[in-house]
Design a protein around this motif. Sequence first.
Motif, PDB file in Angstrom:
ATOM      1  N   LEU A   1      71.363  19.453  12.325  1.00  0.00           N
ATOM      2  CA  LEU A   1      72.074  18.554  13.235  1.00  0.00           C
ATOM      3  C   LEU A   1      71.889  17.137  12.722  1.00  0.00           C
ATOM      4  CD1 LEU A   1      71.425  21.159  14.915  1.00  0.00           C
ATOM      5  CD2 LEU A   1      71.424  19.711  16.933  1.00  0.00           C
ATOM      6  N   THR A   2      72.995  16.426  12.524  1.00  0.00           N
ATOM      7  CA  THR A   2      72.877  15.089  11.961  1.00  0.00           C
ATOM      8  C   THR A   2      73.351  14.024  12.937  1.00  0.00           C
ATOM      9  OG1 THR A   2      75.086  15.135  11.015  1.00  0.00           O
ATOM     10  CG2 THR A   2      73.286  15.922   9.623  1.00  0.00           C
TER      11      THR A   2
ATOM     12  N   GLN B   1      60.316  17.777  22.471  1.00  0.00           N
ATOM     13  CA  GLN B   1      61.265  18.519  23.300  1.00  0.00           C
ATOM     14  C   GLN B   1      62.429  17.563  23.584  1.00  0.00           C
ATOM     15  OE1 GLN B   1      60.543  21.686  25.069  1.00  0.00           O
ATOM     16  NE2 GLN B   1      62.625  21.687  25.856  1.00  0.00           N
ATOM     17  N   VAL B   2      63.632  17.957  23.221  1.00  0.00           N
ATOM     18  CA  VAL B   2      64.769  17.049  23.433  1.00  0.00           C
ATOM     19  C   VAL B   2      65.824  17.703  24.323  1.00  0.00           C
ATOM     20  CG1 VAL B   2      64.538  15.646  21.364  1.00  0.00           C
ATOM     21  CG2 VAL B   2      65.784  17.810  21.238  1.00  0.00           C
TER      22      VAL B   2
ATOM     23  N   GLN C   1      62.233  21.076  15.171  1.00  0.00           N
ATOM     24  CA  GLN C   1      61.365  21.826  14.287  1.00  0.00           C
ATOM     25  C   GLN C   1      61.039  21.054  13.010  1.00  0.00           C
ATOM     26  OE1 GLN C   1      62.865  25.753  13.137  1.00  0.00           O
ATOM     27  NE2 GLN C   1      60.909  26.541  13.867  1.00  0.00           N
ATOM     28  N   THR C   2      62.087  20.502  12.376  1.00  0.00           N
ATOM     29  CA  THR C   2      61.871  19.710  11.149  1.00  0.00           C
ATOM     30  C   THR C   2      62.802  18.512  11.131  1.00  0.00           C
ATOM     31  OG1 THR C   2      63.563  20.961   9.967  1.00  0.00           O
ATOM     32  CG2 THR C   2      61.292  21.724   9.702  1.00  0.00           C
TER      33      THR C   2
ATOM     34  N   THR D   1      66.347  20.104  12.398  1.00  0.00           N
ATOM     35  CA  THR D   1      66.584  21.494  12.762  1.00  0.00           C
ATOM     36  C   THR D   1      65.843  21.751  14.072  1.00  0.00           C
ATOM     37  OG1 THR D   1      64.658  22.344  11.566  1.00  0.00           O
ATOM     38  CG2 THR D   1      66.728  22.224  10.347  1.00  0.00           C
ATOM     39  N   LEU D   2      66.329  22.744  14.821  1.00  0.00           N
ATOM     40  CA  LEU D   2      65.760  23.041  16.129  1.00  0.00           C
ATOM     41  C   LEU D   2      65.052  24.392  16.095  1.00  0.00           C
ATOM     42  CD1 LEU D   2      68.786  22.006  18.362  1.00  0.00           C
ATOM     43  CD2 LEU D   2      66.762  20.649  17.809  1.00  0.00           C
ATOM     44  N   ASP D   3      64.218  24.637  17.104  1.00  0.00           N
ATOM     45  CA  ASP D   3      63.471  25.897  17.144  1.00  0.00           C
ATOM     46  C   ASP D   3      64.369  27.072  17.539  1.00  0.00           C
ATOM     47  OD1 ASP D   3      63.819  25.030  19.751  1.00  0.00           O
ATOM     48  OD2 ASP D   3      61.976  25.989  20.452  1.00  0.00           O
TER      49      ASP D   3
END
Lengths: 627, 265
Positions: free
Chosen positions: A248-249, A262-263, A275-276, A298-300
Amino acid sequence: MATCKTETSAAVDIRDRMNIVIVGSVDHGKSTLLGRLYADTGTLPEGKIEKIQAICKQQGKEFEYAFLFDAFLEEQQQGVTIDTARTFFQWAGRQYIIIDAPGHKEFLKNMVSGAARAEAALLLIDALEGVRDQSKRHGLLLSMLGVKQVTVVVNKMDLVDYRQDTFALIEKEYRAFLSQLDVTPQFVIPASAKRGDNIATPSPHMAWHTGPTVLESLAQFSSESEKGEQPLRFPLQDVYKFDARRILTGRITSGRLKVGDQVIFSPSNKSAVVQTLEAFNVEPPPTQALAGQSVGITLDEQIFVERGEVLSHESSLPLVSTTFRANLFWLGRRPLEMDKLYLVRLATHEVECRVAAIHRIVDADNLSLDQQQTNAVVKRNEVADVTIQAKAPLAFDLYSDLETTGRFVLVDEYDVSGGGIITEMVADREETLRVEARQRDFAWVQGDVTLADRAKHYGHRAALVLLIGPDTTGKTFLAKKVESMLVAEGRHVYMLDPENLRRGLDADLQDEDARETIRRYGEVARLLIDTGVLLISTTNSFNPSTGLRAGLPADQVVEAIRTLVHPAPVLTVYMSQETTLSPIEADLSFTGPEDFTRTTHDVLAALKQKGILAETIGNQPVFQFSI
Amino acid sequence: MRHIRQLEDQSVYILREAYKHFDNLGMLWSMGKDSTVLLWLARKAFFGHVPFPLLHVDTSYKIPAMIEYRDRLAREWRLNLVVGQNKKALAEEMNHERGRVECCTALKTNGLKLLLEEKGYTGIILGVRADEESTRAKERYFSPRDKNNDWDFRDQPPELWDQFKTSFPPGTHIRIHPLLDWTEINIWEYIKLENIPFMDLYLDRGDGTRYRSLGCAPCTFPIKSTASTVDEIIEELRATNVAERAGRAQDEGRGMEVLRKDGYM
């Protein structure tokens, strides 16, 4: 005249950079000031002055410093700047881009384009002419564009014999004007760009001036941003899947983002853990990012999120509404009209909108005068106080709280035609339901199976198909056919007639409780959608004639349901016997269909086209998880 | 180096906006330092990938080492390289002796036009910088071109904050300029910071000269310089007052205004 060639060339390390705009009324000497600044600091390319002097001589006119930057032939012939020029200037460890903005009223859109890129401004006033309309208009626009650091230069002091009293009068008048905009100029400097007084060197003619020269004042502009300490806002720009990573940018507009945060995504109310932070050619990979940075994360878990959503922390969420009040400047070729469709672009979100009200035209001359007159249009170059109503909810902030997510532009056809700053959130009709949905979603407890997992297995995204229109037009018949056909294909579909809730879940409700009936239906729909099902419903129950005595108009019913199931996609199908106009802008409209097989296929095609239904099931259907 | 990272963030944002809004997008690559930095920024923006073709308008007069460098990077970075050429003009023996503006118009402006027509690109990313010459100083980040590729500099659309012009009538296209705010020194600072491979024509290789700007062999001249490292180039540039494109012949007189109005890069 002092030249400082050697100083500029000193290889001082650059600490920071800054964009500065020069504004002010036409002929008050902006381009001349710029030319002089460069000439007196020895920062012009070698031979540039000689080249311009030669051209002037050839054309038989007097050399002017302004010619150094008015590049176009027409600009030189007419002696005015037409378009904004970026010029580069390095001084005392800072790299400047100095933006020369045109002062002529005709080219206001170019001035605004230049000033919108700037962090600070030099505003010029002609000592002989004094404060003009355009001086005030530029001051007003600077404050709207977010340029809060301003130094005023009272130019052409040579034409008033360097008189302190003349200067003092102008200073007093303009300071009073700026104070109404909550702007305090850093300095007010008497100068003569043509003669070089107080530009790069102190003027021998104005010993009474104890403040800095224009050159010295530049260093006083601060490039330190407080944005890193503000609440996090990260408007989603795009989602990439070039390799195994789903990135995601976007650009962080305020605050800071850390791995492990946590977003929350607004307005969809989704949440996930970062995550990163992804970056190319950066070792080791970053663990946090700050306002101003273009980043990738990146997300979990895989969630459906789209460009335009704003990431934040749960502790400081942006506002969400379809409607807001704003101060807007209009630069379009055509006047801004009420009830015409425009696009509002707010950070990366783009939605169709209308102007719901034009409260007043702001007159730069009489800022405080609150003339409550209604205006039909906003003309080119006018500033107005308006209410904007978008077709879908937007996440935003008030401009006074957070600049970047508190401003927007309007697009008319192909062109960005106006810009504005949000002064107030207007609670729309769905506000109560939206708040409910938000709180419900944040607290939602979820299993390990995500909506994306379910979509992959079922061959479709969870969604709602709403059939609307007068009674006895075949809505139920169509709903049953769509359900049968999709189930036969192996998809998970369920037809829910709202009537089924009336005797059970709604047993305690009266017919008058229309909004509560709809709310409960919406919550049931939300629950079913979370199971991954494709839900089909008619809406007869909500019609005044067949269902609730105090039913609501169809557009309100649809909006309320949409708010509660948000962000699940909703496909609206309007059916009627005659060619009556749909009360809402439906995705599909049918008039007295005879061939229901064909109508059913049309619905299926629309579901595919909207990316809800995968072409085939099994074999890893490909979904637009992103945009 | 904070100022360089700020420039990088802005350019990456612009590149991502371009990629989001244009289905048929291409990036011009002349193998010079600017468009190579642009290419590197694309790899930054898209995490090592370059998701659009790199377009080279080949005039046939480029310095041979530039073509070798082009093909090597294209291979190593897995680039989708598209080479365009105005074959008709070359068959008619167009060259700079017929006039520099004429030659640039035929081989570069029209070469680009032909490539755009053939491939139907609606967005073209270019590495022009505002500090190169004065008409480029007046450019927008997203700059529309009409059906004839002409630039109407008298009436450019407003550009507010980070909201760019991304919609346009059929038949027209948008030029996208992510490097407008970069200076020549910034380009070298970034090359050093990121260790980007560049052509050694930019360095003095023992004869006391180097190229400061690269173009066609007949119209680009080396400067006197002993800079043989990036650091020495940066030091030299900080001390000079000579324009970067002083070695580019087409800039004489009003050459660039005329060329750019008609669609030159």
